[in-house]
Design an enzyme around this catalytic site. Structure first.
Site, short mmCIF file in Angstrom:
data_model
loop_
_atom_site.label_atom_id
_atom_site.label_comp_id
_atom_site.label_asym_id
_atom_site.label_seq_id
_atom_site.Cartn_x
_atom_site.Cartn_y
_atom_site.Cartn_z
N HIS A 60 -25.07 -26.96 32.02
CA HIS A 60 -26.46 -26.68 32.37
C HIS A 60 -27.20 -26.53 31.05
CE1 HIS A 60 -24.64 -25.16 36.33
NE2 HIS A 60 -25.16 -26.36 36.52
N GLU A 103 -28.19 -23.22 29.49
CA GLU A 103 -27.15 -22.21 29.25
C GLU A 103 -26.50 -22.56 27.92
OE1 GLU A 103 -24.87 -22.30 32.90
OE2 GLU A 103 -26.69 -22.00 34.08
N HIS A 133 -20.56 -21.41 30.85
CA HIS A 133 -21.89 -21.26 31.46
C HIS A 133 -22.51 -19.93 31.04
CE1 HIS A 133 -21.77 -24.58 34.54
NE2 HIS A 133 -20.51 -24.56 34.15
N GLU A 172 -18.55 -17.57 32.76
CA GLU A 172 -19.94 -17.12 32.61
C GLU A 172 -19.89 -16.08 31.51
OE1 GLU A 172 -22.47 -18.25 34.36
OE2 GLU A 172 -21.57 -19.21 36.11
ZN ZN Z 1 -24.28 -22.90 34.68
#
Ligand code: ZN
Ligand code: NAG
Ligand code: NAG
Ligand code: NAG
Length: 445
Positions: free
Chosen positions: A91, A94, A201, A297
């Protein structure tokens, strides 16, 4: 010759010196797409103590190269070593993982031969780092922007898609048009038999493991886990990352004052238990290519200010290293034709009791991360008798440089009469084969 006339020469030499002087340390700042390329090129030119290989897996929708740096302690690219990959900036907004992978790249080089764990890792694996899968989205993202979707998708100004919803799905038909970035990753995985992987991410603080997708999407707000047959391994992998991360393991964001919400016990979660979706990259890695991938994450703020980067690197450094070392555990081996010892590629392999097959690679190699215990592996290849091989995976607790169980497996041509096969046409000696002929069903020993 007067002073004035040598001036340009001196200046020129000075510029050349500054230009080529190896930069000791990568800055803690965000590198734009041009700078990222330059950093990676510099690295491959300057680095002499380890093997480096800079390559691109393709181009983004807007035509930017998708650079990968491979690092390994071995001077030659050895196909018997497990391949590990890290993919960041899927993404575009990110952005932390993008910089962390550059720092990880430098860290591995600078600590090779100094830190025994780094030496162990680089001597026994090949690590491929893709700092940005979505350079298009990154190019329109805003530094300091912690939330929101601006820059998330690829191919800005064109057909934009969420790359982490763009892979073939285990349970469902995929609907979104396949993107060049996704195609590039899929082709990359066809070429290299990756064993372990992580996607980086931002927007939360948790280690998330497959499946993200679930068989039946429920309409209730309540969430249900969607677990793989290798759930023990995935939980262990996610825990390994989280346990080594000072904030993730206790449910905090990168910033002590902010809790990760919802709270995740041990800093890990199954994908669907959090929120389910189809077309994710980690599910594809696992079910299609036999590669254990989790989704990390690593910062609640998607694109924190550059002042935060040093702290974020420190938080993730040990996790990245410990996680990578997991690729050295479990089982690996090579599959051969017993008559001429030709490696057999594309054999179907299954750890019995785990309903998820994977395949041997080009030279008949395979790898599978498993926790300590007793297992049986079943191999099937077209034109051969199937074979079941029992083996043990030893506990590696307290061992600095983990090793896995290695198997050499010889398959018997199915045209060989059963009686002859029973007598064993296996080559003998020095192979470390952990099993005498033990073919499923028809007979066992
Ligand atoms: Zn992401
Ligand atoms: C990379 O090299 C270029 C030119 O060779 C130089 O301008 C730049 O500062 C270097 N950057 C890093 C991060 O090493
Ligand atoms: C194994 O998985 C396949 C594909 O998902 C499924 O069709 C089959 O029923 C499963 N078998 C067992 C024994 O669970
Ligand atoms: C098995 O042996 C037969 C006879 O030698 C040969 O024709 C065939 O190609 C072999 N099969 C495989 C899969 O190698």
């Amino acid at each position: 010759m007067n002073a004035l006339s040598v001036m340009p020469v001196v200046l020129c030499l000075l510029i050349i010196f500054v230009y080529f002087y190896p930069s000791e340390c990568l800055d803690f700042k965000y590198h734009n797409n041009k700078e990222l390329e330059r950093v990676m090129r510099n690295f491959s030119v300057i680095t002499k103590n380890i093997h480096t290989n800079l390559y691109s897996i393709g181009r983004s929708t807007n035509g930017l190269p998708l650079w990968v740096m491979e690092v390994s302690g071995s001077k030659t690219a050895r196909s018997d070593l497990p391949n590990i990959k890290f993919v960041a900036n899927i993404h575009g907004n990110e952005a932390v993982g993008r910089e962390l992978l550059l720092h990880f790249m430098e860290y591995l080089r600078d600590n090779y031969g100094k830190d025994p764990s780094v030496s162990c890792l680089l001597d026994n694996s090949r690590i491929h780092l893709l700092p940005s899968l979505n350079p298009d989205g990154f190019s329109i993202s805003t530094e300091g922007q912690c939330v929101g979707e601006h820059g998330r998708l690829n191919g800005v100004n064109g057909n934009m898609e969420d790359l982490n919803r763009n892979f073939p799905d285990y349970f469902h038909q995929d609907l979104n048009p396949r993107q060049p970035e996704t195609e590039a990753v899929m082709a990359w995985m066809d070429k290299i038999p990756f064993v372990l992987s992580a996607g980086l991410h931002g927007g939360a603080m948790v280690a998330n493991y497959p499946f993200d997708s679930e068989k039946v999407t429920k309409s209730t707000p309540e969430k249900f886990p969607s677990l793989t047959p290798d759930n023990d391994v995935f939980q262990h992998l996610a825990r390994t990352y989280a346990r080594n991360h000072p904030k993730m393991k206790i449910g905090l964001c990168e910033d002590d004052t902010k809790p990760q919400t919802p709270y995740f016990e041990d800093g890990i979660t199954n994908g669907a238990a959090w929120y389910s979706f189809t077309g994710g990259m980690q599910d594809y890695n696992y079910f299609k290519k036999g590669c254990m991938e989790i989704t990390l994450e690593i910062s609640c703020c998607k694109y924190p200010l550059p002042q935060e980067l040093k702290k974020l690197w420190e938080q993730n450094k040990q996790s990245l290293l410990s996680y990578s070392l997991e690729a050295l555990k479990g089982v690996s081996g090579q599959i051969f034709d017993s008559s001429d010892e030709r490696p057999i590629e594309n054999a179907n392999i299954e750890i019995i009791g785990r309903n998820m097959t994977f395949k041997s690679s080009q030279n008949g190699y395979f790898w599978r991360i498993l926790l300590p215990g007793s297992y049986q592996l079943k191999v099937e290849a077209v034109g051969y008798y199937p074979k079941i091989v029992p083996f043990e995976v030893r506990d590696q607790t307290g061992i600095n440089c983990p090793t896995n169980t290695k198997l050499l497996i010889f398959l018997i041509n199915a045209t060989t009469p059963m009686s002859a096969a029973l007598q064993g046409s296996e080559p003998t000696g020095g192979s470390g084969v952990s099993c005498t002929p033990c073919v499923e069903g028809a007979y066992t020993e």
